[in-house]
Design an enzyme around this catalytic site. Structure first.
Site, PDB file in Angstrom:
ATOM      1  N   THR A 283      11.975  35.437 -62.901  1.00 26.08           N
ATOM      2  CA  THR A 283      10.725  36.146 -62.646  1.00 26.08           C
ATOM      3  C   THR A 283       9.730  35.114 -62.127  1.00 26.08           C
ATOM      4  O   THR A 283       9.636  34.009 -62.664  1.00 26.08           O
ATOM      5  CB  THR A 283      10.171  36.817 -63.915  1.00 26.08           C
ATOM      6  OG1 THR A 283      11.124  37.787 -64.336  1.00 26.08           O
ATOM      7  CG2 THR A 283       8.856  37.521 -63.638  1.00 26.08           C
ATOM      8  N   PHE A 285       5.939  34.125 -61.620  1.00 27.16           N
ATOM      9  CA  PHE A 285       4.608  34.423 -62.149  1.00 27.16           C
ATOM     10  C   PHE A 285       3.579  33.713 -61.282  1.00 27.16           C
ATOM     11  O   PHE A 285       3.830  32.622 -60.781  1.00 27.16           O
ATOM     12  CB  PHE A 285       4.460  33.887 -63.585  1.00 27.16           C
ATOM     13  CG  PHE A 285       5.284  34.629 -64.604  1.00 27.16           C
ATOM     14  CD1 PHE A 285       6.640  34.378 -64.740  1.00 27.16           C
ATOM     15  CD2 PHE A 285       4.692  35.567 -65.438  1.00 27.16           C
ATOM     16  CE1 PHE A 285       7.402  35.059 -65.682  1.00 27.16           C
ATOM     17  CE2 PHE A 285       5.442  36.248 -66.395  1.00 27.16           C
ATOM     18  CZ  PHE A 285       6.795  35.994 -66.516  1.00 27.16           C
TER      19      PHE A 285
END
Ligand code: PEP
Ligand code: MN
Length: 678
Positions: A283, A285
């Protein structure tokens, strides 16, 4: 004599403890190496020496590979190991340089995140702060929007927000928030997500009836979850929170998808590790703050931006060509529908490079010439530290280096006059603004007509039907009326806007209305097709910057006593904030002459034409102040080549609540259109 014979087991134990000792030494040496590397960084900084020395990195790898052969070690393995060690050093040196540059050292920062401690956001934030000389306090928020608001309002210094996942894709909500907030991106984190299934200490996989999980986490583990027979999935707002919930209810038939850290935090058992569809699940960020940061040119950086380019064939290709021409690599391109304009896309773009670099500035200027809207979200150190493998192959044999195309070139391009984006120097071709299919600035004269103020549903509907039949293409009407006297009619506000929008829909005319204050821009942009900045607000710089963030075209009226130079500088505020769809309106200025309400400066049209690529229209009504002068001034505007006119028209001017004396009747307007041969 008895010689003590070591048992086989004892021997293995001794060997193992020797290995442990060596590992300890390796760790100590790595720590020592890091300390030296930091010292080198500080020295480089003092002497302004380049940070990443590719030549040295390459020869170091070569030497280590050679040494490996002498020790009978696999050179490929040694190269891989040292690449990691070098990357760690480079990252450490970058952190040192960035910390110094932006003065964060020794501070305590408050970091807002969606979720509680143990959430992936917090784990990602911890990864971001490794090697940064700051302490941190976390502020858990329920929604992403709350985290953004906490930073905007100064309750937090930064927020760490997920934007995309390699398995489940982009997180639309965060993109929309970034576009509408004024926060800057100051960093990124690529976080490897390892989902686990957590349960109570007495839970078993077979005994499960319910699994809690964040919708994104469930998507990323969909294969595992579907294979669980007879188990219900319940969506939960936050991964760590679903872990905490299991701890609270203490039911062995209920499990949650969360991180291993969450298991430790809430005293849960890991029922199964690595339950994601893909083992490589990352992921990304973004770290956002109120102020943008400067990134040292020595550090590889990335820039994030948002733009819209319109629907003309090839428009996107054309804009992206600007990056190609400057040899800038795009690393991401994603589109999202524009909130106020569902048929148009906003493109989110990330590219390699720093907005302080001259190459990047040239490309961005090229984009500004072609795009309708551009907003830079920020430049920040890139997490994609690519290994320096250029001149070495896996076996450690030297290859010829490829020529480097990176030229670090600092300093902005000097502005030729105070209005570099509005000027012809920036863009020689005329800007054409597309207002729901009506092209302003493309050669055809655009006619905006309607009442000074929206007074009632009937008044606007009647005016709209008539001006449309006479040939007007846009409908005007003030909903917020900034008046000289506080006792005069101030407009119907949002109720008026609803009426105007309805008339626009019924008669298929885009609407133009004045936005009185920065705080109304976002709400008015939902319905207004063109945002008007009134003469009295021409130098309301906060308002100008705010409409600069909108994706609606802006009509900027010349101030009562503003020079053309000041008008262009005001336009520059809007362009610099991102909105490239600006047109100017000459509406008369204050002079010693009192025969007309204002003196129409008709010369403004050809003068502006020379200086700017932005379309220029004329408002004869506010210049004249008197009905019978409006038509000749409108014809004059046409004669000097204005791109359009804006005329006040009222079904019953004698009863108008504002500017009745200068409003044309419906018939007057129809006559004017005939004399203009429109
Ligand atoms: C208007 O066009 O509604 C208006 C108020 O004009 P100005 O700002 O030019 O006075
Ligand atoms: Mn008016």
């Amino acid at each position: 004599m008895d010689i003590p014979v070591q048992s086989n087991d004892d021997h293995i134990e001794t060997l193992r403890s020797n290995v442990d000792g060596i590992d300890g030494d390796i760790l100590n040496l790595l720590a020592e190496r890091r300390r030296l590397s930091l010292e080198i960084a500080i020295e480089k900084q003092k002497n302004r020496r380049p940070f990443r020395d590719e030549g040295r990195e390459n020869s170091l790898l070569m030497e280590r590979a050679e040494a490996a052969k002498a020790h009978n070690l696999d050179p490929a393995l040694v190269i891989r190991l040292w690449e990691q060690i070098l990357q760690d050093s480079v990252r450490l040196q970058h952190e040192q340089l960035q910390g110094e540059l932006n003065g964060v050292e020794g501070r305590n920062v408050t970091v807002a995140l969606q979720g509680i401690e143990g959430s992936y956001s917090q784990l990602a934030a911890e990864q971001f702060f490794v090697d940064k000389p700051v302490t941190r306090t976390y502020l858990g928020c329920v929604r992403f929007a709350d985290a953004v608001e906490a930073v905007e309002q100064g309750r937090a210094d930064m927020a760490v927000l997920p934007v995309e996942n390699t398995t489940s894709g982009g997180i639309a909500e965060v993109y929309d928030l970034l576009l509408h907030s004024r926060l800057s991106v100051v960093g990124e984190v690529k976080f490897r997500v390892k989902h686990c299934l957590l349960g109570t200490s007495d839970a078993t996989l077979e005994g499960l009836k319910t699994v809690y999980g964040h919708p994104q986490a469930v998507t990323q583990c969909s294969e595992f979850v579907t294979a669980l027979q007879g188990v219900d999935v319940i969506y939960f707002g936050d991964t760590a929170m679903s872990g905490r919930r299991i701890q609270e209810i203490g039911d062995h038939t209920v499990a949650a998808i969360a991180s291993e850290e969450a298991a430790r935090m809430f005293g849960l058992q890991v029922l199964k590790r690595e339950i994601g569809n893909r083992s490589e699940n990352y992921t990304r960020f973004l770290v956002v703050a109120r102020d943008s940061i400067s990134v040292d040119p020595q550090i590889p950086s990335k820039t994030s931006m948002v733009m819209s380019v319109g629907n003309d064939p090839g428009a996107l290709m054309d804009v992206l060509g600007e990056f190609r021409d400057e040899q800038i690599a795009l690393v991401k391109l994603e589109s999202r529908p524009t909130v106020d304009n569902p048929w148009e896309e906003m493109f989110y773009v990330d590219f390699d490079g720093n907005s302080a670099d001259a190459r990047v500035q040239r490309a961005l200027n090229g984009v500004r010439r072609k795009a309708k809207f551009i907003r830079l979200l920020g430049s920040y150190p890139s997490q994609d530290l690519r290994p320096q493998r250029r001149s070495l192959d896996e076996k450690g044999t030297k290859r010829t280096p490829e020529p480097s195309i990176t030229v670090v070139d600092r300093g902005p391009i000097p502005s030729p006059n105070g209005y570099m984006l509005a000027g012809r120097g920036h863009k020689s071709a005329n800007t054409v603004i597309d207002i729901s299919g009506i092209k302003l600035g493309g050669g055809d004269m655009v006619v905006i007509a309607g009442p000074c103020a929206v007074e009632s549903y009937e008044q606007v509907m009647e005016a709209a039907a008539s001006v449309k039949a006479s040939g007007a293409t846009l409908l005007r009407g003030g909903c917020f009326k900034p008046r000289t006297s506080p006792y005069s009619f101030q407009g119907l506000g949002y109720e008026g806007l609803e009426i105007l929008a309805e008339a626009g829909r019924v008669h298929d005319m885009p609407i133009v209305t004045e936005v009185p204050a920065p705080e109304e821009v976002e709400r008015m942009s939902e319905l207004a097709d063109v945002l008007q900045i009134g003469a009295r607000n021409m130098q309301n710089f906060t308002l100008l910057s705010e409409v600069g963030l909108s994706s609606r075209p802006v009509m900027l009226k010349r101030g009562l006593s503003a020079s053309l130079d000041e008008l262009l500088q005001a336009a520059e505020y809007i362009l610099a904030a991102g909105n490239q769809q600006v047109f100017l309106c000459e509406r008369g200025i204050r002079t010693f002459e009192t025969s007309t309400r204002n003196t129409l400066d008709i010369a403004a049209v050809p003068v502006l034409r020379n200086r700017t690529h932005l379309p220029v229209i004329v408002d004869p009504s506010h210049a004249a102040g008197e009905r019978r002068l409006v038509a000749p001034l409108a014809l004059a505007a046409q004669a000097v080549g204005a791109d359009g006119i804006m005329v006040e028209v009222h079904p019953n001017p004698d009863e108008a609540l504002s500017d009745g004396p200068q409003s044309l009747t419906l018939d007057d307007f129809s006559q004017l259109m005939i004399s203009m041969r429109m």
